[in-house]
Design a protein around this motif. Structure first.
Motif, mmCIF file in Angstrom:
data_model
loop_
_atom_site.group_PDB
_atom_site.id
_atom_site.type_symbol
_atom_site.label_atom_id
_atom_site.label_comp_id
_atom_site.label_asym_id
_atom_site.label_seq_id
_atom_site.Cartn_x
_atom_site.Cartn_y
_atom_site.Cartn_z
ATOM 1 N N SER A 293 2.884 1.651 -3.366
ATOM 2 C CA SER A 293 2.003 1.995 -4.482
ATOM 3 C C SER A 293 1.561 3.450 -4.410
ATOM 4 O O SER A 293 1.414 4.120 -5.430
ATOM 5 C CB SER A 293 0.769 1.085 -4.481
ATOM 6 O OG SER A 293 1.144 -0.274 -4.606
ATOM 7 N N SER B 278 4.730 5.668 -5.484
ATOM 8 C CA SER B 278 5.384 5.402 -6.762
ATOM 9 C C SER B 278 5.214 6.512 -7.799
ATOM 10 O O SER B 278 6.195 6.930 -8.421
ATOM 11 C CB SER B 278 4.888 4.070 -7.332
ATOM 12 O OG SER B 278 5.603 3.725 -8.497
ATOM 13 N N TRP C 209 0.823 -1.203 0.000
ATOM 14 C CA TRP C 209 0.000 0.000 0.000
ATOM 15 C C TRP C 209 0.862 1.261 0.000
ATOM 16 O O TRP C 209 0.642 2.186 -0.800
ATOM 17 C CB TRP C 209 -0.927 -0.028 1.212
ATOM 18 C CG TRP C 209 -1.558 1.267 1.576
ATOM 19 C CD1 TRP C 209 -1.412 1.948 2.753
ATOM 20 C CD2 TRP C 209 -2.457 2.060 0.783
ATOM 21 N NE1 TRP C 209 -2.146 3.110 2.741
ATOM 22 C CE2 TRP C 209 -2.801 3.204 1.541
ATOM 23 C CE3 TRP C 209 -2.989 1.926 -0.495
ATOM 24 C CZ2 TRP C 209 -3.648 4.192 1.067
ATOM 25 C CZ3 TRP C 209 -3.840 2.922 -0.969
ATOM 26 C CH2 TRP C 209 -4.164 4.031 -0.189
ATOM 27 N N LEU D 18 7.468 -0.020 -10.032
ATOM 28 C CA LEU D 18 6.837 -0.479 -8.791
ATOM 29 C C LEU D 18 7.078 -1.968 -8.567
ATOM 30 O O LEU D 18 7.295 -2.405 -7.435
ATOM 31 C CB LEU D 18 5.336 -0.195 -8.826
ATOM 32 C CG LEU D 18 4.538 -0.659 -7.600
ATOM 33 C CD1 LEU D 18 5.038 0.015 -6.333
ATOM 34 C CD2 LEU D 18 3.043 -0.376 -7.794
ATOM 35 N N TRP E 161 3.343 4.184 -12.551
ATOM 36 C CA TRP E 161 3.818 3.174 -11.600
ATOM 37 C C TRP E 161 4.973 2.359 -12.170
ATOM 38 O O TRP E 161 5.196 1.240 -11.761
ATOM 39 C CB TRP E 161 2.655 2.270 -11.187
ATOM 40 C CG TRP E 161 1.759 2.897 -10.170
ATOM 41 C CD1 TRP E 161 1.858 2.799 -8.817
ATOM 42 C CD2 TRP E 161 0.642 3.754 -10.423
ATOM 43 N NE1 TRP E 161 0.881 3.528 -8.207
ATOM 44 C CE2 TRP E 161 0.105 4.140 -9.170
ATOM 45 C CE3 TRP E 161 0.031 4.242 -11.580
ATOM 46 C CZ2 TRP E 161 -0.996 4.966 -9.043
ATOM 47 C CZ3 TRP E 161 -1.062 5.089 -11.458
ATOM 48 C CH2 TRP E 161 -1.556 5.434 -10.213
#
Length: 351
Positions: free
Chosen positions: A171, A174, A168, A213, A210
């Motif tokens: 993310s 990112s 979490w 990631l 992202w």
């Protein structure tokens, strides 16, 4: 009674600290960790740059204990500070020369982006972990232990809570990491953030925000799972021991060292991929995705064998152990402070 109240269970529902109190505790820990660890990391950056400036590499990666930073070495030229200070022969020599020629405060360079980005991410991470851990623990004990006084916490709870919290937090940060890398490398103003976002989305779509990631989670999720498992295990093993700041400091260092040792291959892969991706983001007007994780592993193995996947173990341990120790000890100390505050508030209401 007064002597024992210091060591009451932090998970006791009667005195359990609130989410906003967890936020304050984790924020304090992140600030203290970044302030203490940054000077040590600045020296490591300078020593690392000496090697990178001599090669054809355009980027190098460093971490100050809370987050990774990607820095460009443009055109292979030595940065001004290297020309002014000359070559560093070691850590103490670097500290002396940097302080003398650039001032003591230069040892805290790079602190601002850490505080802007890493501190909120750290708050999200620690608060999420605590909330998830307590939720899983309460659910388990309500079903199997009927909420007994010495409620149990199975090993899978810190593993699951730590992994989920890391996913979490990583993310969430990112997309900001992507823009920060571009801004730092090209000295873009904040008014140009929108244009940078449009450029990334134009060539890679929304998912381009992202980029990288996957490699970050590849390292951080196993590390988080192993770290919290070891830390919570140490706490349970020494259940009757007074949880002093020194105890939490030692437990955090041991847990962090074990996690760093077991996840060093993931860290090597993540570093290679982030540098590769960073050069594409920094030096290209069309930000492109880096190669797959599997291709990176094959490349490292083909060039250096198994030893290549365990490169940099000692510097990683030197960096991770104190960072984990300071962060968790400060966080636990903050939790205990607010727990005592909540207990006093409850006593005042009863009297």
């Amino acid at each position: 009674m007064g002597a024992n109240t210091v060591d009451i269970d932090l998970d006791d529902p009667r005195f359990r600290i609130r989410p906003y109190q967890q936020m304050v505790a984790s924020c304090t820990g992140a600030l203290i960790t970044s302030i203490i660890v940054t000077p040590l990391d600045v020296v490591k950056i300078r020593l690392q740059t000496q090697q990178k400036a001599m090669s054809s590499n355009k980027c190098f990666l460093y971490c100050n204990g809370l987050m990774d930073h990607l820095c460009p070495c443009l055109d292979g030229k030595s940065p001004p500070w290297m020309q002014a200070n000359g070559k560093f022969t070691g850590t103490l020599d670097a500290i002396t020369k940097i302080s003398r020629s650039e001032g003591v405060l230069s040892l805290w360079s790079g602190l601002s982006p850490t505080l802007v980005l890493a501190v909120p991410a750290t708050i999200v991470y620690f608060v999420s972990y605590e909330q998830l851990r307590l939720f899983f623990k309460d659910t388990y004990n309500d079903r199997y232990n009927k909420g007994g006084k010495n409620s149990a916490q199975p090993f899978w709870i810190p593993v699951l809570a730590g992994s989920t919290a890391r996913i979490w937090a990583a993310s969430l940060v990112s997309p900001l990491e992507l823009i920060r890398t571009k801004m730092q490398s090209q000295k873009q103003s904040y008014t140009e953030i929108g244009q940078a976002l449009k450029t990334v989305i134009r060539y890679n779509g929304i998912s381009g925000l992202w980029m990288g990631l996957g490699s970050t989670l590849l390292r951080d999720v196993p590390f988080s799972a192993i770290y919290w498992l070891n830390y919570e295990t140490i706490k349970q093993y020494f259940w009757g021991t007074q949880r002093t700041f020194t105890f939490n400091l030692a437990a955090g260092a041991v847990a962090g060292s074990i996690a760093a040792l077991l996840t060093i291959p993931f860290d090597v892969v993540k570093t290679h991929r982030q540098i590769e991706m960073g050069e594409k983001k920094i030096y290209s007007e069309q930000p492109a995705r880096s190669g797959s994780t599997y291709s990176t592993i094959r490349l490292i193995y083909g060039q250096n064998g198994i030893r290549g996947l365990f490169a940099g173990l000692t510097p990683r341990l030197v960096k991770v152990a104190p960072a984990c120790a300071i962060m968790i000890a400060t966080f636990e100390h903050g939790k205990r402070f607010f727990q005592a505050y909540n207990a006093n508030q409850m006593l005042e209401l009863k009297t």
